[in-house]
Design an enzyme around this catalytic site. Sequence first.
Site, PDB file in Angstrom:
ATOM      1  N   GLY A  92       7.378  -8.117  -6.875  1.00 39.86           N
ATOM      2  CA  GLY A  92       6.815  -8.521  -8.130  1.00 39.86           C
ATOM      3  C   GLY A  92       7.002  -7.469  -9.154  1.00 39.86           C
ATOM      4  O   GLY A  92       7.834  -6.588  -9.014  1.00 39.86           O
ATOM      5  N   ASP A  93       6.098  -7.545 -10.264  1.00 37.08           N
ATOM      6  CA  ASP A  93       6.256  -6.635 -11.289  1.00 37.08           C
ATOM      7  C   ASP A  93       6.050  -4.963 -10.854  1.00 37.08           C
ATOM      8  O   ASP A  93       6.579  -4.112 -11.107  1.00 37.08           O
ATOM      9  CB  ASP A  93       5.443  -6.850 -12.569  1.00 37.08           C
ATOM     10  CG  ASP A  93       4.071  -7.252 -12.112  1.00 37.08           C
ATOM     11  OD1 ASP A  93       3.704  -7.167 -10.972  1.00 37.08           O
ATOM     12  OD2 ASP A  93       3.377  -7.605 -13.248  1.00 37.08           O
ATOM     13  N   GLY A  94       4.826  -4.870  -9.965  1.00 32.78           N
ATOM     14  CA  GLY A  94       4.602  -3.711  -9.657  1.00 32.78           C
ATOM     15  C   GLY A  94       5.419  -2.866  -9.028  1.00 32.78           C
ATOM     16  O   GLY A  94       5.775  -1.687  -8.773  1.00 32.78           O
ATOM     17  N   HIS A 136      -5.020 -16.285   1.967  1.00 31.95           N
ATOM     18  CA  HIS A 136      -3.848 -15.970   2.339  1.00 31.95           C
ATOM     19  C   HIS A 136      -3.094 -17.292   2.787  1.00 31.95           C
ATOM     20  O   HIS A 136      -1.687 -17.181   3.110  1.00 31.95           O
ATOM     21  CB  HIS A 136      -3.487 -15.002   3.391  1.00 31.95           C
ATOM     22  CG  HIS A 136      -3.772 -13.644   2.760  1.00 31.95           C
ATOM     23  ND1 HIS A 136      -4.976 -13.209   2.470  1.00 31.95           N
ATOM     24  CD2 HIS A 136      -3.126 -12.491   2.384  1.00 31.95           C
ATOM     25  CE1 HIS A 136      -5.185 -11.986   1.668  1.00 31.95           C
ATOM     26  NE2 HIS A 136      -3.972 -11.676   2.002  1.00 31.95           N
ATOM     27  N   GLY A 169      -4.802 -15.663  -7.755  1.00 35.59           N
ATOM     28  CA  GLY A 169      -4.055 -15.217  -9.023  1.00 35.59           C
ATOM     29  C   GLY A 169      -4.638 -14.148  -9.493  1.00 35.59           C
ATOM     30  O   GLY A 169      -5.844 -13.934  -9.928  1.00 35.59           O
ATOM     31  N   ARG A 187     -20.279 -26.978  -2.684  1.00 38.48           N
ATOM     32  CA  ARG A 187     -19.356 -26.353  -1.557  1.00 38.48           C
ATOM     33  C   ARG A 187     -18.149 -25.761  -2.217  1.00 38.48           C
ATOM     34  O   ARG A 187     -17.525 -26.043  -3.089  1.00 38.48           O
ATOM     35  CB  ARG A 187     -18.915 -27.299  -0.508  1.00 38.48           C
ATOM     36  CG  ARG A 187     -20.044 -28.184   0.198  1.00 38.48           C
ATOM     37  CD  ARG A 187     -20.853 -27.311   1.141  1.00 38.48           C
ATOM     38  NE  ARG A 187     -21.812 -27.945   1.837  1.00 38.48           N
ATOM     39  CZ  ARG A 187     -23.009 -28.303   1.667  1.00 38.48           C
ATOM     40  NH1 ARG A 187     -23.609 -27.852   0.360  1.00 38.48           N
ATOM     41  NH2 ARG A 187     -23.842 -28.980   2.214  1.00 38.48           N
ATOM     42  N   LYS A 215       0.836  -1.426   0.187  1.00 37.53           N
ATOM     43  CA  LYS A 215       0.118  -0.110   0.074  1.00 37.53           C
ATOM     44  C   LYS A 215       0.930   1.143  -0.049  1.00 37.53           C
ATOM     45  O   LYS A 215       1.926   1.034   0.586  1.00 37.53           O
ATOM     46  CB  LYS A 215      -0.808  -0.019   1.248  1.00 37.53           C
ATOM     47  CG  LYS A 215      -1.771  -1.038   1.321  1.00 37.53           C
ATOM     48  CD  LYS A 215      -2.671  -1.124   2.751  1.00 37.53           C
ATOM     49  CE  LYS A 215      -3.605  -2.197   2.761  1.00 37.53           C
ATOM     50  NZ  LYS A 215      -4.321  -2.162   3.944  1.00 37.53           N
ATOM     51  N   ILE A 251       3.562 -15.100  -5.674  1.00 32.52           N
ATOM     52  CA  ILE A 251       3.128 -16.580  -5.839  1.00 32.52           C
ATOM     53  C   ILE A 251       2.130 -16.782  -7.176  1.00 32.52           C
ATOM     54  O   ILE A 251       1.763 -17.870  -7.471  1.00 32.52           O
ATOM     55  CB  ILE A 251       1.926 -16.772  -4.598  1.00 32.52           C
ATOM     56  CG1 ILE A 251       0.775 -15.570  -4.733  1.00 32.52           C
ATOM     57  CG2 ILE A 251       2.474 -16.680  -3.294  1.00 32.52           C
ATOM     58  CD1 ILE A 251      -0.271 -16.313  -3.764  1.00 32.52           C
ATOM     59  N   ASP A 252       1.795 -15.577  -7.916  1.00 29.40           N
ATOM     60  CA  ASP A 252       1.235 -15.523  -9.290  1.00 29.40           C
ATOM     61  C   ASP A 252       2.160 -15.982 -10.316  1.00 29.40           C
ATOM     62  O   ASP A 252       1.559 -16.205 -11.168  1.00 29.40           O
ATOM     63  CB  ASP A 252       0.724 -14.321  -9.423  1.00 29.40           C
ATOM     64  CG  ASP A 252      -0.559 -13.867  -8.434  1.00 29.40           C
ATOM     65  OD1 ASP A 252      -1.052 -14.724  -7.823  1.00 29.40           O
ATOM     66  OD2 ASP A 252      -0.984 -12.876  -8.537  1.00 29.40           O
TER      67      ASP A 252
END
Length: 360
Positions: free
Chosen positions: A116-118, A284, A185, A278, A79, A141-142
């Site tokens: 990650g990429d961001g 997380h 994802g 179900r 954030k 994790i993606d």
Amino acid sequence: MGKRKRIGILTSGGDCAGLNAAIRAVVYRAVGTYGWEVIGIRQATHGLMSHPPQVTDLGIEKVDALLTAGGTVLGTTNKGNPFAFPMPDGTVCDRTQDIIDGYYQLHLDAVIGIGGDGSMAILRKLAQHGGWNLVGIPKTIDNDVGITEHSIGFDTAVNTATEALDRLHFTAASHSRVMILEVMGRDAGHIAISAGIAGGADVILIPEIPYTVANICRKLEERQSQGKNYSLVIVSEAVRTEAGEVVSITNRLGQCRLGGIGDYLADRICDCSGAETRVTVLGHVQRGGTPSPLDRLVAAAFGVAAVDLIAEEKYDHMVTWQNRQVVSVPIAAAIAHYQAVNPEGTLVKTARGLGIYLGD
């Protein structure tokens, strides 16, 4: 061996298993091989934004037991974009100079950013603005960071999702139910397709391939005609409705995140086929826990290679895993395009070859 360097390391973005293993490898290589000093920066760029910067000295004795520890001892955040940082009064402020000042207050020769990429895009922009020396290590994790075959955290997440399918298998069979497993994802379906194949799912839904509920039900009816009274469905949280609408959840603070596609599908599968359904949402759980052996291995290789890039003064590069070895690529190239599941790739062909419904 050259000048004794003082390097910083931070973890940015969402947490995942294997971050501590990477931190450990960086310290072992930097301190043990080169005799450098390693400074751990707390809470990603927020640690540099604070005055004085929030840091901790990292020696081998401090990281020795981190190989199997989940999360990140340095803390992290996903954030507060420093170029438009939210202030208490509701306004936004450019805090980049505060972060740049923190780098120079620490007298750093380079920073290793794990993200990650961001996160990589933000860190690279900060480095360019402030004249930093930056080296990147990919984690998510993606597994959607471009160019690299492995990102830290992905294998552990797949293992967790696969174990969940293994467990759901038996309760689904016991009660003749359709069990739907919703996995993470944000943009790509790598977790869903990998765990789906490994865990014996009958239906795998990923954002890269469209689907219809009618064809899902047709697959379930086909199994029933074969005497199979239950089915397993795994779906990535980024999958949209048949109409192309994003499914999300908004909490009391007004924060919106992906989630709910499992419940959406459960209702429509029940309406279409009459099957009792179900839903299990892993959430997380996929980020936490002890890293898998592969994630430890990748993290260790990335950490060592990142330090070696600093020794070679090869900055603005990210380490990647390609063809069973670690190589470096320009960060700009690595984050230019995210790596989605290839609809014509090996895993998609494998799933279809196994008779798994993967969309239309």
